[in-house]
Design a protein around this motif. Structure first.
Motif, PDB file in Angstrom:
ATOM      1  N   PHE A 121      -7.666  -4.876 -26.944  1.00 48.73           N
ATOM      2  CA  PHE A 121      -7.437  -3.654 -26.190  1.00 48.73           C
ATOM      3  C   PHE A 121      -6.927  -2.557 -27.121  1.00 48.73           C
ATOM      4  O   PHE A 121      -6.515  -2.820 -28.258  1.00 48.73           O
ATOM      5  CB  PHE A 121      -6.430  -3.874 -25.050  1.00 48.73           C
ATOM      6  CG  PHE A 121      -5.115  -4.469 -25.485  1.00 48.73           C
ATOM      7  CD1 PHE A 121      -4.065  -3.671 -25.917  1.00 48.73           C
ATOM      8  CD2 PHE A 121      -4.929  -5.846 -25.459  1.00 48.73           C
ATOM      9  CE1 PHE A 121      -2.857  -4.224 -26.310  1.00 48.73           C
ATOM     10  CE2 PHE A 121      -3.721  -6.413 -25.861  1.00 48.73           C
ATOM     11  CZ  PHE A 121      -2.685  -5.592 -26.289  1.00 48.73           C
ATOM     12  N   TYR A 122      -6.956  -1.313 -26.623  1.00 50.45           N
ATOM     13  CA  TYR A 122      -6.400  -0.171 -27.351  1.00 50.45           C
ATOM     14  C   TYR A 122      -5.027   0.119 -26.759  1.00 50.45           C
ATOM     15  O   TYR A 122      -4.874   0.244 -25.541  1.00 50.45           O
ATOM     16  CB  TYR A 122      -7.304   1.055 -27.220  1.00 50.45           C
ATOM     17  CG  TYR A 122      -6.885   2.194 -28.119  1.00 50.45           C
ATOM     18  CD1 TYR A 122      -7.343   2.268 -29.434  1.00 50.45           C
ATOM     19  CD2 TYR A 122      -6.017   3.181 -27.659  1.00 50.45           C
ATOM     20  CE1 TYR A 122      -6.954   3.305 -30.273  1.00 50.45           C
ATOM     21  CE2 TYR A 122      -5.619   4.227 -28.481  1.00 50.45           C
ATOM     22  CZ  TYR A 122      -6.092   4.279 -29.787  1.00 50.45           C
ATOM     23  OH  TYR A 122      -5.687   5.302 -30.622  1.00 50.45           O
ATOM     24  N   ALA A 123      -4.030   0.219 -27.630  1.00 50.07           N
ATOM     25  CA  ALA A 123      -2.658   0.421 -27.170  1.00 50.07           C
ATOM     26  C   ALA A 123      -2.068   1.664 -27.822  1.00 50.07           C
ATOM     27  O   ALA A 123      -2.303   1.937 -29.000  1.00 50.07           O
ATOM     28  CB  ALA A 123      -1.800  -0.800 -27.489  1.00 50.07           C
ATOM     29  N   GLU A 124      -1.317   2.407 -27.039  1.00 52.67           N
ATOM     30  CA  GLU A 124      -0.617   3.580 -27.550  1.00 52.67           C
ATOM     31  C   GLU A 124       0.871   3.279 -27.668  1.00 52.67           C
ATOM     32  O   GLU A 124       1.454   2.649 -26.788  1.00 52.67           O
ATOM     33  CB  GLU A 124      -0.840   4.780 -26.624  1.00 52.67           C
ATOM     34  CG  GLU A 124      -2.273   5.265 -26.579  1.00 52.67           C
ATOM     35  CD  GLU A 124      -2.415   6.551 -25.773  1.00 52.67           C
ATOM     36  OE1 GLU A 124      -1.406   7.026 -25.242  1.00 52.67           O
ATOM     37  OE2 GLU A 124      -3.538   7.071 -25.684  1.00 52.67           O
ATOM     38  N   GLY A 125       1.465   3.767 -28.757  1.00 54.18           N
ATOM     39  CA  GLY A 125       2.898   3.578 -28.947  1.00 54.18           C
ATOM     40  C   GLY A 125       3.278   2.135 -29.165  1.00 54.18           C
ATOM     41  O   GLY A 125       4.317   1.671 -28.711  1.00 54.18           O
ATOM     42  N   ILE A 126       2.415   1.397 -29.884  1.00 51.30           N
ATOM     43  CA  ILE A 126       2.658  -0.033 -30.060  1.00 51.30           C
ATOM     44  C   ILE A 126       3.420  -0.331 -31.347  1.00 51.30           C
ATOM     45  O   ILE A 126       4.146  -1.308 -31.431  1.00 51.30           O
ATOM     46  CB  ILE A 126       1.310  -0.799 -30.022  1.00 51.30           C
ATOM     47  CG1 ILE A 126       1.542  -2.305 -29.953  1.00 51.30           C
ATOM     48  CG2 ILE A 126       0.419  -0.432 -31.197  1.00 51.30           C
ATOM     49  CD1 ILE A 126       0.284  -3.097 -29.736  1.00 51.30           C
ATOM     50  N   PHE A 127       3.242   0.521 -32.373  1.00 52.12           N
ATOM     51  CA  PHE A 127       3.868   0.265 -33.665  1.00 52.12           C
ATOM     52  C   PHE A 127       4.982   1.260 -33.951  1.00 52.12           C
ATOM     53  O   PHE A 127       4.970   2.396 -33.478  1.00 52.12           O
ATOM     54  CB  PHE A 127       2.826   0.304 -34.784  1.00 52.12           C
ATOM     55  CG  PHE A 127       1.833  -0.816 -34.710  1.00 52.12           C
ATOM     56  CD1 PHE A 127       2.219  -2.121 -34.966  1.00 52.12           C
ATOM     57  CD2 PHE A 127       0.520  -0.567 -34.352  1.00 52.12           C
ATOM     58  CE1 PHE A 127       1.319  -3.166 -34.874  1.00 52.12           C
ATOM     59  CE2 PHE A 127      -0.391  -1.599 -34.262  1.00 52.12           C
ATOM     60  CZ  PHE A 127       0.007  -2.904 -34.524  1.00 52.12           C
ATOM     61  N   ASP A 128       5.895   0.821 -34.772  1.00 50.01           N
ATOM     62  CA  ASP A 128       7.070   1.602 -35.132  1.00 50.01           C
ATOM     63  C   ASP A 128       6.742   2.466 -36.350  1.00 50.01           C
ATOM     64  O   ASP A 128       6.738   2.000 -37.484  1.00 50.01           O
ATOM     65  CB  ASP A 128       8.230   0.642 -35.441  1.00 50.01           C
ATOM     66  CG  ASP A 128       9.501   1.386 -35.832  1.00 50.01           C
ATOM     67  OD1 ASP A 128       9.468   2.619 -35.918  1.00 50.01           O
ATOM     68  OD2 ASP A 128      10.516   0.702 -36.042  1.00 50.01           O
ATOM     69  N   ASN A 129       6.435   3.757 -36.097  1.00 49.79           N
ATOM     70  CA  ASN A 129       6.075   4.652 -37.196  1.00 49.79           C
ATOM     71  C   ASN A 129       7.234   4.826 -38.167  1.00 49.79           C
ATOM     72  O   ASN A 129       7.042   4.973 -39.373  1.00 49.79           O
ATOM     73  CB  ASN A 129       5.629   6.003 -36.641  1.00 49.79           C
ATOM     74  CG  ASN A 129       4.926   6.854 -37.672  1.00 49.79           C
ATOM     75  OD1 ASN A 129       4.086   6.360 -38.406  1.00 49.79           O
ATOM     76  ND2 ASN A 129       5.267   8.125 -37.732  1.00 49.79           N
ATOM     77  N   GLY A 130       8.410   4.806 -37.633  1.00 46.94           N
ATOM     78  CA  GLY A 130       9.575   4.957 -38.492  1.00 46.94           C
ATOM     79  C   GLY A 130       9.761   3.800 -39.457  1.00 46.94           C
ATOM     80  O   GLY A 130      10.423   3.924 -40.482  1.00 46.94           O
ATOM     81  N   ALA A 131       9.182   2.655 -39.125  1.00 50.36           N
ATOM     82  CA  ALA A 131       9.296   1.491 -39.991  1.00 50.36           C
ATOM     83  C   ALA A 131       8.216   1.473 -41.063  1.00 50.36           C
ATOM     84  O   ALA A 131       8.121   0.534 -41.846  1.00 50.36           O
ATOM     85  CB  ALA A 131       9.229   0.218 -39.171  1.00 50.36           C
ATOM     86  N   GLY A 132       7.351   2.486 -41.071  1.00 57.78           N
ATOM     87  CA  GLY A 132       6.382   2.586 -42.161  1.00 57.78           C
ATOM     88  C   GLY A 132       4.967   2.247 -41.803  1.00 57.78           C
ATOM     89  O   GLY A 132       4.098   2.219 -42.682  1.00 57.78           O
ATOM     90  N   TYR A 133       4.647   2.012 -40.531  1.00 57.26           N
ATOM     91  CA  TYR A 133       3.267   1.718 -40.170  1.00 57.26           C
ATOM     92  C   TYR A 133       2.462   3.013 -40.133  1.00 57.26           C
ATOM     93  O   TYR A 133       2.986   4.097 -39.892  1.00 57.26           O
ATOM     94  CB  TYR A 133       3.195   1.004 -38.820  1.00 57.26           C
ATOM     95  CG  TYR A 133       3.966  -0.286 -38.794  1.00 57.26           C
ATOM     96  CD1 TYR A 133       3.843  -1.191 -39.840  1.00 57.26           C
ATOM     97  CD2 TYR A 133       4.838  -0.585 -37.763  1.00 57.26           C
ATOM     98  CE1 TYR A 133       4.559  -2.376 -39.839  1.00 57.26           C
ATOM     99  CE2 TYR A 133       5.552  -1.778 -37.756  1.00 57.26           C
ATOM    100  CZ  TYR A 133       5.408  -2.666 -38.800  1.00 57.26           C
ATOM    101  OH  TYR A 133       6.121  -3.827 -38.799  1.00 57.26           O
ATOM    102  N   ASP A 134       1.166   2.893 -40.372  1.00 58.97           N
ATOM    103  CA  ASP A 134       0.330   4.073 -40.528  1.00 58.97           C
ATOM    104  C   ASP A 134       0.202   4.894 -39.247  1.00 58.97           C
ATOM    105  O   ASP A 134       0.066   6.104 -39.282  1.00 58.97           O
ATOM    106  CB  ASP A 134      -1.055   3.665 -41.014  1.00 58.97           C
ATOM    107  CG  ASP A 134      -1.022   3.154 -42.453  1.00 58.97           C
ATOM    108  OD1 ASP A 134      -0.098   3.547 -43.171  1.00 58.97           O
ATOM    109  OD2 ASP A 134      -1.916   2.370 -42.823  1.00 58.97           O
ATOM    110  N   ALA A 135       0.178   4.237 -38.094  1.00 57.30           N
ATOM    111  CA  ALA A 135      -0.002   4.941 -36.831  1.00 57.30           C
ATOM    112  C   ALA A 135       0.650   4.143 -35.722  1.00 57.30           C
ATOM    113  O   ALA A 135       0.755   2.926 -35.796  1.00 57.30           O
ATOM    114  CB  ALA A 135      -1.483   5.148 -36.540  1.00 57.30           C
ATOM    115  N   THR A 136       1.089   4.847 -34.679  1.00 57.01           N
ATOM    116  CA  THR A 136       1.710   4.146 -33.558  1.00 57.01           C
ATOM    117  C   THR A 136       0.667   3.617 -32.586  1.00 57.01           C
ATOM    118  O   THR A 136       0.965   2.765 -31.766  1.00 57.01           O
ATOM    119  CB  THR A 136       2.655   5.088 -32.798  1.00 57.01           C
ATOM    120  OG1 THR A 136       1.897   6.187 -32.264  1.00 57.01           O
ATOM    121  CG2 THR A 136       3.736   5.614 -33.722  1.00 57.01           C
TER     122      THR A 136
END
Length: 945
Positions: free
Chosen positions: A698-713
């Motif tokens: 699935f496509y998820a929005e706001g799944i990753f922590d951008n502040g932790a260094g991931y490329d996109a949320t």
């Protein structure tokens, strides 16, 4: 001569002793209406290998070495089974006289309804369609209600899907290695030649297989078992198909030892109950048997059932309110005709050879070889550098403008700014264009060329932005099996068997239609450079109709399984013990070098091996000739399916981290009462399935922590659940009372509690992070706290009451009322993880995320109860010795509108996004629902030749 007489007198005592060690039962079987003898009727002693076919004059003779009470079963296609209780007296011949079989029309005609559930099947075939088989061999009121009355609401026996049952054809397992489930479309339309069946329910013993916790269904297609004669069937309906025609003929065994049965049929509909759901299917069947000698026979079975059906979309409440419950977003008009973009096609011919060997009167050995090949395709629209053609795409709906939130530079601020003006414009636009616009896609795939002579424009093909493709699976399956049944002693019976199966499954994306364009670019437009390439060995390919693109790989699988079973039969008690052992190995072979996973996509993966065991047993206590108690229990381990073994098989060779075999335990207790007027069964059961694995995308929005260094949320991700446990507890009641010789009442009830029994681990794979070799691609989201949430997809409680009147002049009518409840939506596990409460902008919890509001947002939706009123009736005639039968039914006569299932969309993957979407009152990513049939009818005419 003196020596011959001497030998005769020496062995006479032994001959007499042998004769005294068996009882001979003989008699004649005739048709109750025509009084004509019936040939090739199966006469057998239950719980033994003693079987015989009646001769041309209907005569049979069985020699039984079993002492005491026993049951004689007389079975023939098209007739009701006759079960006689006999008492064995060694040394005697028992004349059973003339036994009349009654026509089985009232039972066989509803069997045609099996295929009416085709459009209800989900793409993963998880429906517990095993209930459709129950009606073939069981007169149990509960099983009849499960198959006919509750099936339209997607009821599952004991809350179990079909991977927990074993589907067999002439001793060969038909469950697919890919997902563990049968492909029901492989034998659609063959109703008339698949009626010879046996079914074991739950963990009861089967003489052909160890079986699953749902039971085992065995279909026989041996040519000599079919009653000689022909049959024509014509049907009309308003469900998945409109018309159906089937012709069947069986020759019976001739003097040269040959027998054959053939069948051909067709089902079709331009549109089924739901909009745009066209249906087309053919079916061809042949079975040929050659009797080699008194002990051996060969039988060839082959069938081909190509079929295609237009799928029906799941819709949000917003879309349903704007349209109706029959609305289907998958179709649109093209040149004045409806064209569905999502068609499922199944073409998998099957060839099978069986060897039947009657070693002696007590032992039978049956062996099978099978080869199945063909394709399964699911079509869809692919597009590049343009907007989605889906008319219900969230940006085209009113809710997109009334539930907007501010998301600047990846920060979820929570600001809410509804745009009512554009929302109204969006509503008007949707109502004017609520189906797929095929013409617009054709125009987008062409460019305008000025035509000065006509002062107009011509169009010529250019690179396609939209194409129609198919997710294809081309399987080749080879399997051999052997099954031995023997009576070891007077009271002990042995069953055993072994099966080897080999699968090569080619999976790929297949371009069906360029939709007016000249080519399509084989890239993933969401990535750049090498990462966008589907195959680095052939970069920047331009593909055309009939080309493979996107993904391309093989699944390779082998399984060996064996079982042994000992059954013990005594006057007051029966019991059995069974064991199973299996070895499975799977492997992925990548045929493309994917640009994202350049080092792990091409070639063969590591081979994954599983070794599994199973044990089961049961005990029956015969209280009297009318009452009995029996208990069964089973524990086994089961290899995960190929589908759930590889985490992202379309792109790479990765195996699910920590993949394990499932552990399954089940137990049941039963009380059965049978008398001439009353038949009753009460059952309680308990099932625990541990260590399941489930993969979804699935496509998820706001799944990753951008502040932790991931490329996109935001990301398109694969989600894998491991260590998922399920617990199913419940009770069943089957009650049938013959009020008078013509009036019968039935009552069936199912009470279940089906829950998740663990908090599984959640692994999320983000392909976008793979473009940088130093980036992590799989993330451990910890546990999804779903323990005690309800399993979705079926009612957990169901009740049915019916009355049936049968007139002596061969007509009947029946009605039943059904009530189904406790059906729940399929939840999103990622929304139940701790990560759900973390702001992806800074890695800290959302300050407004209170426990009370979180519990309210994550409360599992329960669907409204369903009430269904069904009517059925029929009439049969004998005209010049020929049989004519008419059957008709009306289901859901009150035209109730109800939801049969649904799922939460996982796109809102954090608290603030979901809270804001729900709080708007018109969520953009609200749950999607499936609806059941409204009022439907079925009419069937059968002519016996």
């Amino acid at each position: 001569m003196i020596k011959k007489y001497l030998l005769f007198f020496v062995f006479l005592p032994f001959i007499q002793l042998f004769a005294q060690e068996e009882t001979t039962f003989f008699g004649f079987v005739i048709d109750a209406k025509t009084q004509a003898p019936i040939e090739n009727v199966v006469v057998s002693i239950q719980n033994s290998s003693l079987t015989q076919l009646t001769s041309a004059n209907g005569r049979f003779e069985l020699h039984s070495p079993i002492k005491g009470e026993q049951l004689l079963l007389i079975h023939s296609q098209g007739y009701k089974d006759l079960l006689l209780k006999l008492e064995s007296n060694f040394g005697f011949k028992v004349n059973l006289g003339i036994l009349q079989l009654e026509d089985n029309f009232s039972d066989e005609t509803p069997a045609a309804l099996i295929t009416l559930l085709d459009s209800d099947l989900t793409d993963d075939n998880s429906s517990s369609e095993m209930t459709s088989g129950l009606l073939q061999s069981s007169k149990d009121a509960f099983m009849q209600a499960s198959a006919f009355n509750w099936g339209q609401a997607r009821f599952r026996v004991r809350g179990l899907d079909s991977e927990n049952g074993t589907m067999m054809l002439n001793g060969m397992v038909m469950n697919k290695l890919y997902d563990g489930r049968p492909q029901w479309n492989n034998w659609g339309g063959l109703n008339n030649v698949l009626r010879n069946q046996e079914f074991s329910v739950g963990t009861a013993p089967s003489t052909y297989t160890f079986g699953g916790i749902l039971g085992a269904q065995q279909i026989f297609t041996r040519a000599s078992m079919y009653r000689k004669g022909g049959q024509l069937t014509f049907s009309g309906s308003n469900t998945s198909y409109t018309w159906r025609a089937i012709g069947t003929y069986a020759s019976g065994m001739n003097a040269s030892g040959w027998a054959y049965a053939v069948s051909a049929g067709k089902r079709w509909s331009d549109e089924g109950f739901f909009e745009g759901t066209n249906f087309k299917a053919e079916s061809l069947f042949i079975s040929v048997e050659k009797k080699l000698n008194a002990k051996q026979a060969l039988n060839f079975t082959g069938f081909y059932t190509p079929n295609s059906r237009g799928k029906n979309s799941a819709n949000t409440d917003e879309v349903t309110q704007l349209t109706n419950e029959k609305y289907n977003s998958y179709w649109g008009f093209q040149n004045g005709e409806k064209r569905n973009a999502r068609i499922k096609k199944v073409e998998e011919p099957l060839l099978m050879l069986n060897h039947y060997f009657k070693i002696d009167e007590k032992t039978n050995l049956n062996s099978s070889v099978i080869y199945q090949f063909g394709k399964v395709g699911n079509s869809n629209i692919d597009y590049q550098k343009t907007d989605s053609p889906d008319p219900t795409y969230y940006r085209k709906l009113t809710s997109y403008f009334t539930s907007l939130y501010t998301k600047d530079q990846g920060e979820f601020s929570g600001a809410f700014t509804p745009d009512y003006e554009n929302a109204e414009k969006s509503k008007i636009s949707f109502l004017e264009n609520y189906q797929i616009d095929w013409s617009a896609m054709y125009r987008a795939n062409q460019k305008q060329i000025p035509n000065s002579e006509q002062n107009s424009f011509d169009f010529e093909p250019t690179q396609s932005r939209y194409v129609l493709y198919e997710d294809r699976t081309d399987d080749k399956t080879f399997a051999v099996s052997s099954n031995l049944n023997s009576q070891l002693t007077q009271n002990i019976f042995f069953d055993g068997g072994a099966t080897f199966r080999n699968l090569k499954s080619h999976n790929f994306q297949y371009l069906l239609d360029l939709l007016g364009g000249e080519s399509f670019e084989d890239i993933d437009p969401f990535y750049k450079g090498n990462q966008s390439q589907s195959d680095l060995q052939h970069p920047n390919r331009k593909v055309k109709d009939g080309d493979i693109y996107g993904y391309n790989y093989n699944f390779l699988g082998n399984t060996i399984d064996a079982f042994t079973q000992f059954r013990f039969a005594y006057k007051k008690t029966d019991f059995y013990l069974a064991q199973s052992y299996s070895v499975s190995n799977y492997q992925r072979e990548g045929l493309y070098q994917n640009g994202i996973y350049s080092t792990t996509s091409l070639g063969k993966s590591q081979k994954v091996n599983f070794e599994n065991f199973g044990f089961k047993g049961g005990f029956t206590y015969k209280i009297s000739g009318r009452q009995s108690l029996f208990f069964n229990g089973e524990h086994l381990t089961r290899a995960p399916s190929i589908r759930n073994t590889f985490s992202n098989s379309r792109l790479n060779n990765s195996i699910v981290d920590g993949i394990e075999s499932e552990n399954i335990s089940s137990a049941e207790g039963n009380y059965v009462y049978h008398s001439p007027k009353l038949k009753m069964r009460f059952t309680t059961y308990y099932t625990l399935i541990k260590n399941s694995t489930k993969t979804s995308f699935f496509y998820a929005e706001g799944i990753f922590d951008n502040g932790a260094g991931y490329d996109a949320t935001d990301a398109f991700v694969s989600q894998t659940l491991t260590h998922l446990d399920k617990k199913n507890v419940g009770a069943e009641l089957s009650f049938e009372y013959q009020i008078s010789s013509t009036l019968k009442s039935t009552l069936a009830a199912a009470y279940g509690n089906y829950t998740f029994n663990s908090n599984p681990n959640v692994l999320i794979t983000n392909d976008a992070n793979a473009v940088k070799v130093d980036k992590q691609t799989t993330f451990d989201f910890g546990k999804a706290y779903i323990k005690n949430y309800k399993q979705a997809g079926m009612p957990q409680q169901a009740y049915s009451f019916g009355l049936e009147y049968r007139d002596p002049k061969f007509w009947w009518i029946g009605a039943n009322i059904n009530y189904l409840s406790e059906s729940y939506i399929d939840i999103s596990p990622i929304a139940r993880t701790a990560q759900f409460y973390i702001n992806p902008a800074n890695g800290f919890p959302f300050p407004e995320a209170t426990k009370e509001r979180g519990d309210a947002l994550l409360k599992q939706e329960k669907f409204n109860p369903i009430t269904l009123l069904n009517f059925s009736g029929g009439k049969s005639w004998r005209v010049h010795g020929k049989y004519i039968g008419l059957f008709s039914s009306v289901n859901n006569a009150l035209n109730s509108i109800y939801k049969t299932g649904g799922f939460e969309q996982a796109r809102n993957a954090n608290f603030r996004a979901l809270n804001q979407d729900v709080s708007s009152g018109t969520p953009s990513f609200g749950p999607k629902y499936y609806y059941g049939y409204g009022r439907t009818y079925f009419v069937n005419l059968t002519i016996g030749l």
